[in-house]
Design a protein around this motif. Structure first.
Motif, PDB file in Angstrom:
ATOM      1  N   ASP A 185      85.288  40.102  40.238  1.00  0.00           N
ATOM      2  CA  ASP A 185      85.595  39.506  41.541  1.00  0.00           C
ATOM      3  C   ASP A 185      85.969  40.591  42.550  1.00  0.00           C
ATOM      4  O   ASP A 185      85.523  40.571  43.710  1.00  0.00           O
ATOM      5  CB  ASP A 185      86.745  38.503  41.415  1.00  0.00           C
ATOM      6  CG  ASP A 185      86.328  37.210  40.741  1.00  0.00           C
ATOM      7  OD1 ASP A 185      85.112  36.933  40.673  1.00  0.00           O
ATOM      8  OD2 ASP A 185      87.223  36.468  40.284  1.00  0.00           O
ATOM      9  N   ALA A 186      86.783  41.542  42.107  1.00  0.00           N
ATOM     10  CA  ALA A 186      87.221  42.615  43.003  1.00  0.00           C
ATOM     11  C   ALA A 186      86.040  43.486  43.437  1.00  0.00           C
ATOM     12  O   ALA A 186      86.033  44.035  44.545  1.00  0.00           O
ATOM     13  CB  ALA A 186      88.285  43.471  42.317  1.00  0.00           C
ATOM     14  N   ALA A 187      85.033  43.595  42.562  1.00  0.00           N
ATOM     15  CA  ALA A 187      83.857  44.415  42.871  1.00  0.00           C
ATOM     16  C   ALA A 187      82.761  43.625  43.580  1.00  0.00           C
ATOM     17  O   ALA A 187      81.710  44.182  43.910  1.00  0.00           O
ATOM     18  CB  ALA A 187      83.301  45.016  41.586  1.00  0.00           C
ATOM     19  N   GLY A 188      82.988  42.325  43.806  1.00  0.00           N
ATOM     20  CA  GLY A 188      81.996  41.500  44.484  1.00  0.00           C
ATOM     21  C   GLY A 188      80.797  41.150  43.620  1.00  0.00           C
ATOM     22  O   GLY A 188      79.707  40.876  44.134  1.00  0.00           O
ATOM     23  N   VAL A 189      80.996  41.121  42.306  1.00  0.00           N
ATOM     24  CA  VAL A 189      79.915  40.796  41.369  1.00  0.00           C
ATOM     25  C   VAL A 189      80.024  39.327  40.969  1.00  0.00           C
ATOM     26  O   VAL A 189      81.081  38.886  40.501  1.00  0.00           O
ATOM     27  CB  VAL A 189      79.982  41.689  40.112  1.00  0.00           C
ATOM     28  CG1 VAL A 189      78.877  41.308  39.124  1.00  0.00           C
ATOM     29  CG2 VAL A 189      79.877  43.162  40.498  1.00  0.00           C
ATOM     30  N   THR A 190      78.946  38.577  41.126  1.00  0.00           N
ATOM     31  CA  THR A 190      78.974  37.154  40.801  1.00  0.00           C
ATOM     32  C   THR A 190      78.753  36.944  39.304  1.00  0.00           C
ATOM     33  O   THR A 190      78.057  37.713  38.640  1.00  0.00           O
ATOM     34  CB  THR A 190      77.885  36.394  41.582  1.00  0.00           C
ATOM     35  OG1 THR A 190      76.617  37.010  41.334  1.00  0.00           O
ATOM     36  CG2 THR A 190      78.179  36.424  43.075  1.00  0.00           C
ATOM     37  N   TRP A 191      79.323  35.850  38.766  1.00  0.00           N
ATOM     38  CA  TRP A 191      79.265  35.600  37.327  1.00  0.00           C
ATOM     39  C   TRP A 191      79.384  34.108  37.046  1.00  0.00           C
ATOM     40  O   TRP A 191      79.813  33.328  37.900  1.00  0.00           O
ATOM     41  CB  TRP A 191      80.388  36.350  36.610  1.00  0.00           C
ATOM     42  CG  TRP A 191      81.760  36.060  37.160  1.00  0.00           C
ATOM     43  CD1 TRP A 191      82.399  36.728  38.172  1.00  0.00           C
ATOM     44  CD2 TRP A 191      82.646  35.005  36.767  1.00  0.00           C
ATOM     45  NE1 TRP A 191      83.624  36.176  38.441  1.00  0.00           N
ATOM     46  CE2 TRP A 191      83.805  35.100  37.580  1.00  0.00           C
ATOM     47  CE3 TRP A 191      82.583  33.994  35.812  1.00  0.00           C
ATOM     48  CZ2 TRP A 191      84.885  34.226  37.452  1.00  0.00           C
ATOM     49  CZ3 TRP A 191      83.654  33.114  35.683  1.00  0.00           C
ATOM     50  CH2 TRP A 191      84.789  33.255  36.505  1.00  0.00           C
ATOM     51  N   ASP A 192      78.986  33.710  35.842  1.00  0.00           N
ATOM     52  CA  ASP A 192      79.253  32.364  35.357  1.00  0.00           C
ATOM     53  C   ASP A 192      79.411  32.403  33.844  1.00  0.00           C
ATOM     54  O   ASP A 192      79.329  33.470  33.221  1.00  0.00           O
ATOM     55  CB  ASP A 192      78.184  31.356  35.808  1.00  0.00           C
ATOM     56  CG  ASP A 192      76.803  31.620  35.219  1.00  0.00           C
ATOM     57  OD1 ASP A 192      76.671  32.521  34.356  1.00  0.00           O
ATOM     58  OD2 ASP A 192      75.853  30.918  35.607  1.00  0.00           O
ATOM     59  N   VAL A 193      79.671  31.240  33.237  1.00  0.00           N
ATOM     60  CA  VAL A 193      80.018  31.178  31.817  1.00  0.00           C
ATOM     61  C   VAL A 193      79.181  30.108  31.118  1.00  0.00           C
ATOM     62  O   VAL A 193      79.037  28.996  31.626  1.00  0.00           O
ATOM     63  CB  VAL A 193      81.519  30.854  31.621  1.00  0.00           C
ATOM     64  CG1 VAL A 193      81.875  30.819  30.139  1.00  0.00           C
ATOM     65  CG2 VAL A 193      82.392  31.859  32.364  1.00  0.00           C
ATOM     66  N   THR A 194      78.656  30.451  29.958  1.00  0.00           N
ATOM     67  CA  THR A 194      77.939  29.506  29.109  1.00  0.00           C
ATOM     68  C   THR A 194      78.683  29.408  27.769  1.00  0.00           C
ATOM     69  O   THR A 194      78.909  30.430  27.113  1.00  0.00           O
ATOM     70  CB  THR A 194      76.494  29.975  28.858  1.00  0.00           C
ATOM     71  OG1 THR A 194      75.779  29.930  30.098  1.00  0.00           O
ATOM     72  CG2 THR A 194      75.787  29.085  27.849  1.00  0.00           C
ATOM     73  N   PRO A 195      79.077  28.213  27.364  1.00  0.00           N
ATOM     74  CA  PRO A 195      79.858  28.075  26.131  1.00  0.00           C
ATOM     75  C   PRO A 195      79.034  28.353  24.879  1.00  0.00           C
ATOM     76  O   PRO A 195      77.798  28.375  24.913  1.00  0.00           O
ATOM     77  CB  PRO A 195      80.320  26.616  26.156  1.00  0.00           C
ATOM     78  CG  PRO A 195      79.279  25.913  26.969  1.00  0.00           C
ATOM     79  CD  PRO A 195      78.844  26.903  28.013  1.00  0.00           C
ATOM     80  N   GLY A 196      79.736  28.558  23.784  1.00  0.00           N
ATOM     81  CA  GLY A 196      79.085  28.780  22.494  1.00  0.00           C
ATOM     82  C   GLY A 196      79.812  28.045  21.392  1.00  0.00           C
ATOM     83  O   GLY A 196      80.909  27.504  21.593  1.00  0.00           O
ATOM     84  N   VAL A 197      79.236  28.018  20.206  1.00  0.00           N
ATOM     85  CA  VAL A 197      79.879  27.387  19.048  1.00  0.00           C
ATOM     86  C   VAL A 197      81.092  28.225  18.653  1.00  0.00           C
ATOM     87  O   VAL A 197      80.943  29.413  18.338  1.00  0.00           O
ATOM     88  CB  VAL A 197      78.903  27.307  17.864  1.00  0.00           C
ATOM     89  CG1 VAL A 197      79.600  26.725  16.629  1.00  0.00           C
ATOM     90  CG2 VAL A 197      77.681  26.461  18.226  1.00  0.00           C
ATOM     91  N   PRO A 198      82.291  27.655  18.691  1.00  0.00           N
ATOM     92  CA  PRO A 198      83.472  28.460  18.358  1.00  0.00           C
ATOM     93  C   PRO A 198      83.533  28.780  16.871  1.00  0.00           C
ATOM     94  O   PRO A 198      83.060  28.010  16.031  1.00  0.00           O
ATOM     95  CB  PRO A 198      84.643  27.573  18.789  1.00  0.00           C
ATOM     96  CG  PRO A 198      84.100  26.188  18.801  1.00  0.00           C
ATOM     97  CD  PRO A 198      82.645  26.297  19.118  1.00  0.00           C
ATOM     98  N   SER A 199      84.133  29.907  16.550  1.00  0.00           N
ATOM     99  CA  SER A 199      84.176  30.361  15.161  1.00  0.00           C
ATOM    100  C   SER A 199      84.973  29.413  14.272  1.00  0.00           C
ATOM    101  O   SER A 199      84.640  29.242  13.095  1.00  0.00           O
ATOM    102  CB  SER A 199      84.763  31.772  15.082  1.00  0.00           C
ATOM    103  OG  SER A 199      86.044  31.825  15.687  1.00  0.00           O
TER     104      SER A 199
END
Length: 256
Positions: A105-119
């Protein structure tokens, strides 16, 4: 996605417990599209990377600190490249997501999250047990043990969780199995079932079954030092006189 709304540069993607065929369809698609893939080599079966394009740049993060990882992502963003940051299991647990996204966020880089099967879910599947059995345990506590790691917040003691009798799913705890069982014995009893699952779904997976009293000996004999989940609780028993049946599926429950 339209040109007016390009995809985020960095996709945090849950790699699941490690098997290449336990990724979500979305995760596999993102890997196939990525220019740069950062992955946790310590915890991941290398076959997962078979979803990547041959020309993708693969970066093993086990030798990088947090700032070095983020710099790889920032540089890729500047170069117009798409990045997948693979996390073991699901990004919502012990993935350093908060630290990385704060820097992005501080560097101005966009992102998102995709969930996975938890261990912990993969571990329970191998053991063949539901972690929430009616009248036995209706809660699951996901926590870890203090060892060579960040201090636990005040109030989040293992004893406090154990006092509830909930099923425990312990991460990052296998090197302190003996001390952990000693702490839990007074709450769960020496005969309480315990399962330790090492590298669930990966080559070399191992399931140890025992009790609070004897599981530490098995862990030490097997030489387990990482990549294991410890499950503790009465719900792990094969049969128990205390268990009931779910009201949701009861023949006597009104359905109109």
């Amino acid at each position: 996605m339209s040109p007016e709304h390009p995809p985020p540069t960095v996709r945090f993607v849950g790699a699941g417990p490690g098997a290449a065929d336990l990724l979500t369809l979305r995760a596999a698609r993102m890997l196939a599209e990525a220019d740069v893939v950062l992955y946790p080599g310590t915890y991941l079966d290398a076959e997962v990377l078979g979803h990547c394009r041959p020309q993708a740049r693969l970066v093993d993060t086990q030798g990088l600190d947090l700032d070095a990882m983020v710099e790889v992502m920032r540089a890729a963003h500047e170069a117009g490249e798409q990045v997948v940051r693979l996390t073991s299991g699901d990004p919502s647990l012990y993935s350093a997501l908060a630290e990385q996204t704060r820097r992005l966020d501080a560097a101005g880089v966009t992102w998102d999250v995709t969930p996975g099967v938890p261990s912990y879910a993969a571990a329970a599947a191998l053991v063949g047990r539901e972690l929430t059995v009616p009248l036995v345990a209706q809660s699951v506590v996901l926590t870890r043990v203090q060892a060579r790691s960040t201090a636990m917040p005040e109030g989040e003691s293992l004893a406090a969780y154990a006092a509830t009798g909930a099923t425990l799913a312990l991460h990052l705890a296998v090197t302190r199995t003996r001390e952990t069982m000693a702490e839990l014995a007074g709450h769960y009893g020496a005969d309480c079932p315990v399962a330790v699952v090492f590298r669930a779904s990966q080559p070399g997976e191992l399931v140890l079954r025992g009790t609070v009293a004897d599981i530490a000996e098995q862990v030490e004999a097997a030489g387990l030092r990482q990549a294991a989940v410890i499950l503790v609780g009465r719900a792990l028993a094969r049969d128990t006189d205390a268990s009931g049946e779910s009201w949701l599926y009861s023949a006597t429950r009104p359905r109109s």
